[in-house]
Write an enzyme that holds these catalytic residues in place. Structure first.
Site, PDB file in Angstrom:
ATOM      1  N   ASN A 152      51.460  29.105  94.912  1.00 47.42           N
ATOM      2  CA  ASN A 152      52.457  28.032  94.797  1.00 47.42           C
ATOM      3  C   ASN A 152      53.389  27.856  95.993  1.00 47.42           C
ATOM      4  O   ASN A 152      53.806  26.738  96.270  1.00 47.42           O
ATOM      5  CB  ASN A 152      53.217  28.137  93.467  1.00 47.42           C
ATOM      6  CG  ASN A 152      54.012  29.405  93.333  1.00 47.42           C
ATOM      7  OD1 ASN A 152      53.746  30.386  94.014  1.00 47.42           O
ATOM      8  ND2 ASN A 152      54.984  29.392  92.444  1.00 47.42           N
ATOM      9  N   GLY A 228      52.606  36.956  91.515  1.00 48.32           N
ATOM     10  CA  GLY A 228      51.589  36.244  90.751  1.00 48.32           C
ATOM     11  C   GLY A 228      51.846  36.373  89.259  1.00 48.32           C
ATOM     12  O   GLY A 228      52.984  36.582  88.828  1.00 48.32           O
ATOM     13  N   SER A 229      50.767  36.311  88.484  1.00 52.74           N
ATOM     14  CA  SER A 229      50.900  36.236  87.029  1.00 52.74           C
ATOM     15  C   SER A 229      51.057  37.628  86.396  1.00 52.74           C
ATOM     16  O   SER A 229      50.701  38.649  87.006  1.00 52.74           O
ATOM     17  CB  SER A 229      49.669  35.551  86.442  1.00 52.74           C
ATOM     18  OG  SER A 229      48.535  36.326  86.733  1.00 52.74           O
ATOM     19  N   GLU A 248      56.403  40.529  91.540  1.00 55.54           N
ATOM     20  CA  GLU A 248      57.220  39.326  91.295  1.00 55.54           C
ATOM     21  C   GLU A 248      56.379  38.431  90.402  1.00 55.54           C
ATOM     22  O   GLU A 248      55.424  37.802  90.863  1.00 55.54           O
ATOM     23  CB  GLU A 248      57.560  38.631  92.620  1.00 55.54           C
ATOM     24  CG  GLU A 248      58.317  39.504  93.614  1.00 55.54           C
ATOM     25  CD  GLU A 248      59.717  39.868  93.151  1.00 55.54           C
ATOM     26  OE1 GLU A 248      60.291  39.139  92.318  1.00 55.54           O
ATOM     27  OE2 GLU A 248      60.243  40.900  93.604  1.00 55.54           O
ATOM     28  N   LEU A 249      56.727  38.397  89.114  1.00 55.24           N
ATOM     29  CA  LEU A 249      55.835  37.759  88.139  1.00 55.24           C
ATOM     30  C   LEU A 249      56.433  36.463  87.575  1.00 55.24           C
ATOM     31  O   LEU A 249      57.334  35.880  88.158  1.00 55.24           O
ATOM     32  CB  LEU A 249      55.507  38.766  87.029  1.00 55.24           C
ATOM     33  CG  LEU A 249      54.999  40.130  87.532  1.00 55.24           C
ATOM     34  CD1 LEU A 249      54.736  41.069  86.371  1.00 55.24           C
ATOM     35  CD2 LEU A 249      53.739  39.978  88.383  1.00 55.24           C
ATOM     36  N   CYS A 282      57.983  29.584  89.943  1.00 50.96           N
ATOM     37  CA  CYS A 282      58.241  30.672  88.980  1.00 50.96           C
ATOM     38  C   CYS A 282      59.601  30.539  88.313  1.00 50.96           C
ATOM     39  O   CYS A 282      59.802  31.075  87.225  1.00 50.96           O
ATOM     40  CB  CYS A 282      58.106  32.019  89.674  1.00 50.96           C
ATOM     41  SG  CYS A 282      58.974  32.066  91.225  1.00 50.96           S
ATOM     42  N   GLU A 376      54.744  30.950  79.752  1.00 47.74           N
ATOM     43  CA  GLU A 376      55.089  30.303  81.022  1.00 47.74           C
ATOM     44  C   GLU A 376      54.273  29.020  81.157  1.00 47.74           C
ATOM     45  O   GLU A 376      53.045  29.055  81.068  1.00 47.74           O
ATOM     46  CB  GLU A 376      54.774  31.244  82.188  1.00 47.74           C
ATOM     47  CG  GLU A 376      55.083  30.605  83.521  1.00 47.74           C
ATOM     48  CD  GLU A 376      54.804  31.514  84.717  1.00 47.74           C
ATOM     49  OE1 GLU A 376      53.794  32.251  84.689  1.00 47.74           O
ATOM     50  OE2 GLU A 376      55.589  31.468  85.680  1.00 47.74           O
TER      51      GLU A 376
HETATM   52  P1  NAP Z   1      47.508  34.917  89.885  1.00 46.29           P
HETATM   53  O1  NAP Z   1      46.377  34.231  89.260  1.00 46.29           O
HETATM   54  O2  NAP Z   1      48.072  36.111  89.233  1.00 46.29           O
HETATM   55  O3  NAP Z   1      47.051  35.262  91.378  1.00 46.29           O
HETATM   56  C1  NAP Z   1      47.916  35.857  92.291  1.00 46.29           C
HETATM   57  C2  NAP Z   1      47.114  36.612  93.327  1.00 46.29           C
HETATM   58  O4  NAP Z   1      46.459  37.725  92.703  1.00 46.29           O
HETATM   59  C3  NAP Z   1      46.001  35.773  93.958  1.00 46.29           C
HETATM   60  O5  NAP Z   1      45.875  36.100  95.309  1.00 46.29           O
HETATM   61  C4  NAP Z   1      44.779  36.225  93.177  1.00 46.29           C
HETATM   62  O6  NAP Z   1      43.553  36.010  93.836  1.00 46.29           O
HETATM   63  C5  NAP Z   1      45.070  37.707  93.052  1.00 46.29           C
HETATM   64  N1  NAP Z   1      44.296  38.406  92.032  1.00 46.29           N
HETATM   65  C6  NAP Z   1      43.637  37.901  90.962  1.00 46.29           C
HETATM   66  N2  NAP Z   1      43.024  38.888  90.267  1.00 46.29           N
HETATM   67  C7  NAP Z   1      43.289  40.044  90.920  1.00 46.29           C
HETATM   68  C8  NAP Z   1      42.961  41.404  90.699  1.00 46.29           C
HETATM   69  N3  NAP Z   1      42.229  41.786  89.660  1.00 46.29           N
HETATM   70  N4  NAP Z   1      43.422  42.335  91.577  1.00 46.29           N
HETATM   71  C9  NAP Z   1      44.188  41.986  92.618  1.00 46.29           C
HETATM   72  N5  NAP Z   1      44.529  40.692  92.883  1.00 46.29           N
HETATM   73  C10 NAP Z   1      44.108  39.742  92.047  1.00 46.29           C
HETATM   74  O7  NAP Z   1      48.751  33.897  90.098  1.00 46.29           O
HETATM   75  P2  NAP Z   1      48.735  32.398  90.668  1.00 46.29           P
HETATM   76  O8  NAP Z   1      48.126  31.506  89.656  1.00 46.29           O
HETATM   77  O9  NAP Z   1      48.228  32.357  92.064  1.00 46.29           O
HETATM   78  O10 NAP Z   1      50.312  32.143  90.750  1.00 46.29           O
HETATM   79  C11 NAP Z   1      51.065  31.746  89.661  1.00 46.29           C
HETATM   80  C12 NAP Z   1      51.843  32.893  89.077  1.00 46.29           C
HETATM   81  O11 NAP Z   1      52.659  33.487  90.074  1.00 46.29           O
HETATM   82  C13 NAP Z   1      52.816  32.441  88.007  1.00 46.29           C
HETATM   83  O12 NAP Z   1      52.768  33.324  86.927  1.00 46.29           O
HETATM   84  C14 NAP Z   1      54.157  32.493  88.701  1.00 46.29           C
HETATM   85  O13 NAP Z   1      55.258  32.635  87.844  1.00 46.29           O
HETATM   86  C15 NAP Z   1      53.989  33.653  89.596  1.00 46.29           C
HETATM   87  N6  NAP Z   1      54.954  33.602  90.684  1.00 46.29           N
HETATM   88  C16 NAP Z   1      56.020  34.459  90.659  1.00 46.29           C
HETATM   89  C17 NAP Z   1      56.976  34.400  91.664  1.00 46.29           C
HETATM   90  C18 NAP Z   1      58.140  35.346  91.705  1.00 46.29           C
HETATM   91  O14 NAP Z   1      58.712  35.513  92.776  1.00 46.29           O
HETATM   92  N7  NAP Z   1      58.514  35.971  90.602  1.00 46.29           N
HETATM   93  C19 NAP Z   1      56.833  33.455  92.679  1.00 46.29           C
HETATM   94  C20 NAP Z   1      55.736  32.597  92.646  1.00 46.29           C
HETATM   95  C21 NAP Z   1      54.804  32.680  91.658  1.00 46.29           C
HETATM   96  P3  NAP Z   1      42.614  34.769  93.406  1.00 46.29           P
HETATM   97  O15 NAP Z   1      43.384  33.541  93.701  1.00 46.29           O
HETATM   98  O16 NAP Z   1      41.426  34.952  94.260  1.00 46.29           O
HETATM   99  O17 NAP Z   1      42.321  34.941  91.938  1.00 46.29           O
END
Ligand code: NAP
Length: 473
Positions: A152, A228-229, A248-249, A282, A376
């Site tokens: 994002n 990420g998530s 940071e979720l 997020c 979320e």
């Molecule tokens: P995501 O699906 O969790 O992916 C995040 C990262 O993790 C991607 O690079 C993804 O790669 C990788 N990943 C996936 N499976 C993995 C595994 N088994 N082992 C290691 N890495 C893995 O999240 P997203 O959809 O990109 O982002 C949205 C989420 O991020 C939301 O929940 C949002 O709230 C959160 N977020 C939090 C913050 C904060 O600062 N708190 C800021 C921004 C976003 P792939 O893309 O190749 O699957």
């Protein structure tokens, strides 16, 4: 068609396998992206390990100057970078430009922070056994850091990992989200041009579920910094053993509207916070609790302001809201709206698709068990409910598995301090929406929203080891 290369040990390398990257807006294939395999991950970690000594031995000034140059290069390439965002994650140009400005600021903060990493002296003779001793601490780099980033804010959230890591003298293996590799490769080009030593930054693209474990479990990687998530974050924490981990979720951020001096500007901010980047932030405003007597006017005005948003192609100057990251996400948001409607909530505005874009949607009187209330959303939907008593509002906000930031609009100073005490979140934002963030403030959640803090100074600390030294004089 552009065919991208992996960046390992300062070399741009062809992948053995490739996958087409699709535009979220029109589903056209916009580039061919290498899928790193186990051998590529191994090469990236070895290269980062080799470069760790070089980075550790660089002077503070050298590290700071590289980061300063990175900020300058982002400044020069602002428009090119904004267009990358419009292409790879459908971020409307207006928001894309704002992200690049923040990215520049984040690297500037990191360049300054590099010069402020220091320890302290400890008065050892304050203890009975400490007489005749001199003690101090120093902060040392950890070594290799694995950075895993979401789609994002692919430039700025990467800056939040690379800036502090290099400021502190570490090296990095970066695994960007599969949907946003172009920004990661652009970042690598900028670091290369800025003179970062070869091997200090390695960028490997490919599916997180295929290569993530290799980074997370390798003993040479001393820390994982993940944004990420929740499910992916929890998996990483479970597999990472004794590594340092910051997570940071997600969140379903809430705002209380208790009393305001200017309702229009409050509503305008709530609309911005709910629908900026189609809610894929997020700390997007997802739940709004409005004091009963303000509720009807608030909702009317919210509809009025939401109607002004322009939907469409992210590359158009006027566009405010564009497509979600994947068509499946649009289906999910549509099903959440249907669920709310079926349960008796009112869809006060939006609720439908317009081509590839989901309309900004306002749901009122939504129950606390609805998906929109407890999960979320990461989409352009917000639920607005009323409350009667102040305590009720505080309880509504806290009734969540998440706790990243919360916003409170009140002109009553006692309520403001009460909210600060009682809200179970990482950051309380008085008289603004929870989406407020600047890049040097501490940032990070409680509950399922994560572990550890970002914000340049705070991440820099997380990315160092505190060493204690005692001299017997
Ligand atoms: P995501 O699906 O969790 O992916 C995040 C990262 O993790 C991607 O690079 C993804 O790669 C990788 N990943 C996936 N499976 C993995 C595994 N088994 N082992 C290691 N890495 C893995 O999240 P997203 O959809 O990109 O982002 C949205 C989420 O991020 C939301 O929940 C949002 O709230 C959160 N977020 C939090 C913050 C904060 O600062 N708190 C800021 C921004 C976003 P792939 O893309 O190749 O699957």
């Amino acid at each position: 068609m552009e065919k991208l290369k992996l960046y390992i040990d300062g070399q741009w390398l062809e992948g053995r396998e490739y996958e087409g990257l699709r535009s979220p807006y029109n589903q056209e294939v916009i580039a061919q992206i290498p899928l790193a395999d186990n051998a590529d991950v191994e090469a990236a970690i070895s290269s980062a390990q080799k470069a760790a000594t070089i980075m550790r031995n660089m002077t503070t000034l050298e590290r700071s100057e590289i980061l300063e140059r990175v900020a300058e290069l982002f400044q020069e390439k602002q428009e090119e970078c904004a267009l990358i965002l419009a292409k790879e994650n459908a971020k409307p140009l207006k928001s894309a430009r704002a992200e690049i400005l923040r990215t520049i600021e984040t690297y500037k903060f990191a360049s300054e922070e590099a010069k402020r990493i220091h320890g302290e002296t400890i008065p050892l003779d304050a203890a009975k056994g400490g007489k005749g001793r001199f003690g101090y601490t120093k902060r040392e780099p950890l070594g290799v850091i694995g950075a895993i980033t979401p789609f994002n804010f692919p430039f700025n959230l990467t800056a939040h990992k690379l800036g502090p890591a290099f400021a502190a003298g570490n090296t990095v293996v970066l695994k960007p989200a599969s949907q946003t590799p172009l920004s990661a490769f652009m970042t690598a080009k900028i670091f290369e041009e800025a003179g970062l030593p070869k091997g200090a930054l390695n960028v490997i693209t490919g599916k997180g579920r295929a290569i993530g474990d290799l980074i997370v479990t390798d003993p040479r990687v001393k820390m994982i910094t993940f944004t990420g998530s929740v499910p992916v974050g929890m998996g990483i924490k479970n597999k990472s053993g004794l590594k340092r981990v910051t997570l940071e979720l997600g969140s379903n951020a809430a705002v209380i509207v208790d009393s305001v001096s200017d309702l229009d500007s409050t509503v305008a901010r709530c609309v911005e916070g709910s629908f900026n980047f189609a809610g894929q932030v997020c700390i997007s405003v997802q739940r709004i609790y409005v004091r009963q007597d303000l509720f009807n006017t608030f909702v009317e005005k919210m509809i009025e302001y939401t109607k002004l948003l322009v939907l469409g192609d992210p590359r158009c100057e006027e566009t405010d809201v564009s497509a979600l990251i994947h068509p499946g996400e649009t289906d999910r948001i549509e099903s959440w709206v249907a669920e709310a409607e079926k349960a008796g909530a009112t869809i006060a505005y939006g609720g439908k698709r317009e081509g590839a874009v989901f309309q900004p949607t306002i749901i009122v009187n939504g129950g606390k068990d609805l998906s929109i209330s407890c999960n979320e959303a990461f989409g352009p939907i917000v639920v607005v409910n009323s409350y009667d008593k102040w305590d009720e509002a505080i309880n509504f906000v806290n009734d969540s598995d998440y706790g990243l930031q919360a916003g409170v609009y009140t002109t009553n100073i006692q309520k403001a301090f009460d909210a600060v005490e009682r809200l179970e979140v990482g950051g309380v934002i008085i008289n603004d929406i929870p989406s407020f963030r600047v890049d040097h403030m501490p940032y990070g959640g409680v509950k399922n929203s994560g572990v550890g803090k970002e914000g340049v100074k705070y991440s820099t600390e997380e990315m160092t080891e505190l060493k204690f030294v005692s001299f017997k004089l």
